[in-house]
Design a protein around this motif. Structure first.
Motif, mmCIF file in Angstrom:
data_model
loop_
_atom_site.group_PDB
_atom_site.id
_atom_site.type_symbol
_atom_site.label_atom_id
_atom_site.label_comp_id
_atom_site.label_asym_id
_atom_site.label_seq_id
_atom_site.Cartn_x
_atom_site.Cartn_y
_atom_site.Cartn_z
ATOM 1 N N PRO A 116 0.967 -1.400 0.191
ATOM 2 C CA PRO A 116 0.029 -0.206 0.534
ATOM 3 C C PRO A 116 0.924 1.164 0.039
ATOM 4 O O PRO A 116 -0.117 1.794 -0.569
ATOM 5 C CB PRO A 116 -0.912 0.553 1.397
ATOM 6 N N ASP A 117 1.981 1.126 1.044
ATOM 7 C CA ASP A 117 2.951 2.189 0.678
ATOM 8 C C ASP A 117 3.821 2.793 -0.175
ATOM 9 O O ASP A 117 4.563 3.783 -0.033
ATOM 10 C CB ASP A 117 3.434 2.257 2.298
ATOM 11 N N SER A 118 3.753 1.673 -1.256
ATOM 12 C CA SER A 118 4.999 1.773 -2.809
ATOM 13 C C SER A 118 4.328 3.470 -3.095
ATOM 14 O O SER A 118 2.812 3.208 -3.133
ATOM 15 C CB SER A 118 4.825 0.514 -3.720
ATOM 16 N N LEU A 119 5.095 3.186 -4.329
ATOM 17 C CA LEU A 119 4.847 4.362 -5.509
ATOM 18 C C LEU A 119 2.910 3.758 -6.070
ATOM 19 O O LEU A 119 2.358 4.806 -6.761
ATOM 20 C CB LEU A 119 5.896 4.942 -6.591
ATOM 21 N N LEU A 120 2.631 2.878 -6.897
ATOM 22 C CA LEU A 120 2.292 2.044 -7.418
ATOM 23 C C LEU A 120 0.941 1.561 -6.540
ATOM 24 O O LEU A 120 0.258 2.148 -7.136
ATOM 25 C CB LEU A 120 2.093 1.005 -7.417
ATOM 26 N N GLY A 121 0.872 1.269 -4.948
ATOM 27 C CA GLY A 121 -0.056 1.429 -4.217
ATOM 28 C C GLY A 121 -0.622 2.592 -3.746
ATOM 29 O O GLY A 121 -1.408 3.042 -3.624
ATOM 30 N N CYS A 122 -0.100 3.672 -3.675
ATOM 31 C CA CYS A 122 -0.112 5.135 -3.299
ATOM 32 C C CYS A 122 -1.479 6.015 -4.918
ATOM 33 O O CYS A 122 -2.346 6.611 -4.778
ATOM 34 C CB CYS A 122 1.124 5.710 -3.197
ATOM 35 N N LEU A 123 -0.348 5.273 -6.129
ATOM 36 C CA LEU A 123 -1.594 5.851 -7.419
ATOM 37 C C LEU A 123 -2.988 5.209 -7.451
ATOM 38 O O LEU A 123 -3.913 6.404 -7.299
ATOM 39 C CB LEU A 123 0.068 6.016 -8.790
ATOM 40 N N VAL A 124 -2.682 3.891 -7.256
ATOM 41 C CA VAL A 124 -3.723 3.480 -7.615
ATOM 42 C C VAL A 124 -4.658 3.442 -6.484
ATOM 43 O O VAL A 124 -6.113 3.578 -6.656
ATOM 44 C CB VAL A 124 -3.937 2.483 -7.228
ATOM 45 N N SER A 125 -4.186 3.847 -5.013
ATOM 46 C CA SER A 125 -5.286 4.481 -4.308
ATOM 47 C C SER A 125 -5.863 5.712 -4.642
ATOM 48 O O SER A 125 -7.013 5.678 -4.067
ATOM 49 C CB SER A 125 -4.168 4.748 -2.458
ATOM 50 N N THR A 126 -4.921 6.626 -5.063
ATOM 51 C CA THR A 126 -5.743 7.768 -4.723
ATOM 52 C C THR A 126 -6.300 7.930 -6.560
ATOM 53 O O THR A 126 -7.536 8.099 -6.235
ATOM 54 C CB THR A 126 -4.238 8.724 -5.527
ATOM 55 N N MET A 127 -6.367 7.099 -7.191
ATOM 56 C CA MET A 127 -7.094 6.806 -8.358
ATOM 57 C C MET A 127 -8.304 6.294 -8.546
ATOM 58 O O MET A 127 -9.750 7.097 -8.820
ATOM 59 C CB MET A 127 -6.034 5.888 -9.581
ATOM 60 N N GLN A 128 -8.212 5.451 -6.874
ATOM 61 C CA GLN A 128 -9.431 4.965 -6.782
ATOM 62 C C GLN A 128 -10.533 5.500 -6.143
ATOM 63 O O GLN A 128 -11.595 5.736 -5.715
ATOM 64 C CB GLN A 128 -9.238 3.399 -5.305
ATOM 65 N N GLY A 129 -9.366 6.912 -5.556
ATOM 66 C CA GLY A 129 -10.413 7.665 -4.683
ATOM 67 C C GLY A 129 -11.094 8.867 -5.164
ATOM 68 O O GLY A 129 -11.784 9.535 -4.629
ATOM 69 N N THR A 130 -10.413 9.267 -6.342
ATOM 70 C CA THR A 130 -10.681 9.894 -6.956
ATOM 71 C C THR A 130 -11.746 9.855 -7.974
ATOM 72 O O THR A 130 -12.132 8.200 -8.691
ATOM 73 C CB THR A 130 -9.994 10.735 -7.965
ATOM 74 N N SER A 131 -12.646 10.741 -8.593
ATOM 75 C CA SER A 131 -13.579 10.157 -9.826
ATOM 76 C C SER A 131 -14.680 9.417 -9.612
ATOM 77 O O SER A 131 -14.446 8.396 -9.060
ATOM 78 C CB SER A 131 -12.142 10.228 -11.202
ATOM 79 N N ASP A 132 -15.482 9.545 -10.512
ATOM 80 C CA ASP A 132 -16.615 8.199 -9.712
ATOM 81 C C ASP A 132 -16.792 7.725 -11.131
ATOM 82 O O ASP A 132 -16.056 7.513 -12.735
ATOM 83 C CB ASP A 132 -17.400 9.187 -9.846
ATOM 84 N N THR A 133 -17.342 6.774 -11.302
ATOM 85 C CA THR A 133 -18.535 5.685 -12.220
ATOM 86 C C THR A 133 -18.976 6.436 -13.241
ATOM 87 O O THR A 133 -20.297 6.050 -12.955
ATOM 88 C CB THR A 133 -19.452 4.054 -11.270
ATOM 89 N N THR A 134 -18.020 7.446 -14.213
ATOM 90 C CA THR A 134 -19.235 8.187 -14.034
ATOM 91 C C THR A 134 -20.237 7.710 -15.682
ATOM 92 O O THR A 134 -21.709 7.830 -15.992
ATOM 93 C CB THR A 134 -17.975 8.913 -15.788
ATOM 94 N N PHE A 135 -20.016 6.605 -16.408
ATOM 95 C CA PHE A 135 -20.504 5.857 -17.311
ATOM 96 C C PHE A 135 -21.982 5.842 -16.620
ATOM 97 O O PHE A 135 -23.555 5.571 -16.795
ATOM 98 C CB PHE A 135 -20.256 4.848 -18.226
ATOM 99 N N TYR A 136 -21.994 4.916 -15.320
ATOM 100 C CA TYR A 136 -22.526 4.338 -14.344
ATOM 101 C C TYR A 136 -23.669 5.046 -14.356
ATOM 102 O O TYR A 136 -25.078 5.970 -14.229
ATOM 103 C CB TYR A 136 -22.264 3.751 -13.201
ATOM 104 N N ILE A 137 -23.464 6.665 -13.892
ATOM 105 C CA ILE A 137 -24.349 7.904 -12.995
ATOM 106 C C ILE A 137 -24.837 8.495 -13.748
ATOM 107 O O ILE A 137 -26.261 8.135 -14.140
ATOM 108 C CB ILE A 137 -23.176 8.898 -12.322
ATOM 109 N N LEU A 138 -24.242 8.342 -15.141
ATOM 110 C CA LEU A 138 -24.645 9.016 -16.526
ATOM 111 C C LEU A 138 -26.281 8.553 -16.861
ATOM 112 O O LEU A 138 -27.621 8.733 -16.900
ATOM 113 C CB LEU A 138 -24.051 9.226 -18.014
ATOM 114 N N SER A 139 -26.391 6.977 -16.891
ATOM 115 C CA SER A 139 -27.381 5.929 -17.405
ATOM 116 C C SER A 139 -28.456 6.369 -15.969
ATOM 117 O O SER A 139 -29.438 6.035 -16.610
ATOM 118 C CB SER A 139 -26.666 4.552 -17.322
ATOM 119 N N VAL A 140 -27.737 6.115 -14.994
ATOM 120 C CA VAL A 140 -29.115 5.899 -13.473
ATOM 121 C C VAL A 140 -29.937 7.057 -13.934
ATOM 122 O O VAL A 140 -30.397 7.377 -13.476
ATOM 123 C CB VAL A 140 -28.131 6.342 -12.747
ATOM 124 N N TYR A 141 -28.634 8.305 -13.655
ATOM 125 C CA TYR A 141 -29.459 10.208 -13.605
ATOM 126 C C TYR A 141 -30.652 10.253 -15.046
ATOM 127 O O TYR A 141 -31.393 11.056 -15.129
ATOM 128 C CB TYR A 141 -28.826 11.135 -12.955
#
Lengths: 177, 194
Positions: A116-141
């Motif tokens: 989790p504390d490696s560069l890859l681990g921090c990057l993928v954690s940040t990516m998971q924390g940011t940005s939403d499931t755009t296409f899912y939200i568009l189709s639901v709303y």
């Protein structure tokens, strides 16, 4: 800059906790009972992720064990290296706008494999924390009100997702690199 | 798309393993992946329960409403086509505030109300209005303060500082949100000219 970013991060959860509890006390909320009622849902919410995680972690596990992942990384590395993008996170970047559960599975796999504390681990954690499931939200709303022509909404969403991804790569590289 | 991607991972994994002459690793990988998934989900109960408890208190204490007061002027600026006293504004503000706090349970109902209210202002009900596009751009690229689930997973796999990614998350979402707002207003101009 890296020190400042992680320094502020240390304060967010304790700070938010403090504010929430003080605000609750001032508004005369029964804080303990309210907390317990909310926490009761935790079990169900966590258990609901099982099918998504099983599907995605099994697929990723097979893909990795077979040696196919090494092949993909080997081929994509020369293409992505000039931009500082590690090829390992590409499956996550592809899945994130489509399915939150599937992306969580890929993130879990990378966090466990590389730490989790490696560069890859921090990057993928940040990516998971940011940005939403755009296409899912568009189709639901849009689906809920019967709109069929989305016009430029999907393009805007994707542009934002790509920006967030590239920003994550740069920011994490500066902060944890 | 998810279907295709999942199928691709599974099938290419099996084929590559067979070509490499180690097809027996597939069975082991399947069992290992499934076990890992269940362990992770169970491990998540801890942090998810705690965070949902805190967020319930936050909701009851009116933190969403407090944040909404800060967001409101910005929303009125970004939605020139929606009258300031229209019920859509309140729903949009509520949805965005809940999103920032990571309150998915509160965000979705408010978001659906916002869409329904915006639909009432829509002269062509099958086509998205500029206001709807702006709302969804903000919604999908919203700043997140505490990504609780991924913090839980980091803790589960032995991170020394599980919450260390909060700063990078907020900064990256801020970049995404800025581009979403800029791209949305650009597209809005372009589409009006047509």
């Amino acid at each position: 800059m890296g020190g400042l970013i992680t320094g502020v991060a240390d304060w967010v959860i304790p700070g938010l906790l403090f504010v929430v509890l003080v605000l609750g006390f001032c508004r005369r909320i029964p804080v303990y009972e309210t907390f317990v009622t909310g926490a009761q849902e935790g079990f169900e919410v966590a258990i609901k992720t099982i099918p998504y995680l099983v599907a995605m972690l099994v697929a990723i596990s097979v893909f990795r064990a077979s040696g196919a992942m090494d092949g993909v990384v080997y081929f994509l590395k020369p293409l992505l290296e000039p931009f500082g993008i590690p090829p390992e996170v590409l499956p996550h970047a592809v899945m994130r706008p489509l399915s939150g559960g599937a992306a969580l599975g890929i993130a879990t796999d990378i966090i466990r494999t590389h730490g989790p504390d490696s560069l890859l681990g921090c990057l993928v954690s940040t990516m998971q924390g940011t940005s939403d499931t755009t296409f899912y939200i568009l189709s639901v709303y849009f689906g809920a009100i019967g709109v069929k022509h989305y016009r430029y909404a999907p393009v805007t969403g994707l542009l934002a997702d790509v920006t967030t991804f590239l920003a994550s790569v740069i920011i994490v590289g500066r902060t944890f690199g | 798309m998810v279907n295709f991607f999942w199928l691709l991972l599974m099938l290419s994994g099996i084929v590559v393993a067979a070509v490499h002459g180690k097809v027996e690793t597939v069975t082991r990988a399947v069992l290992e992946g499934a076990k890992l998934a269940v362990e992770t989900s169970f491990g998540l109960i801890a942090v998810v329960s705690f965070w949902l408890g805190v967020m319930r208190v936050a909701e009851a204490a009116g933190l969403v409403r407090a944040l909404a007061r800060l967001v409101r002027p910005l929303v009125q600026l970004l939605f020139p086509g929606v009258p300031g006293d229209h019920p859509a504004v309140g729903a949009i503000v509520l949805n965005l505030s809940a999103n920032v706090l990571g309150l998915g349970n509160a965000a979705t109902p408010a978001g659906l109300v916002a869409m329904r209210e915006l639909q009432k202002l829509n002269p062509r009900p099958e086509e998205a209005t500029p206001a709807m596009c702006t709302f969804l751009a903000l919604n999908t690229a919203c700043i997140t303060l505490v990504p609780a689930t991924v913090i839980g997973i980091r803790a589960l796999y032995g991170s020394r500082e599980p919450a260390a990614i909060i700063g990078s998350t907020v900064l990256a979402t801020a970049c995404g949100m800025t581009v979403a707002i800029l791209a949305d207003s650009l597209f809005r101009q372009l589409y009006r000219r047509k």
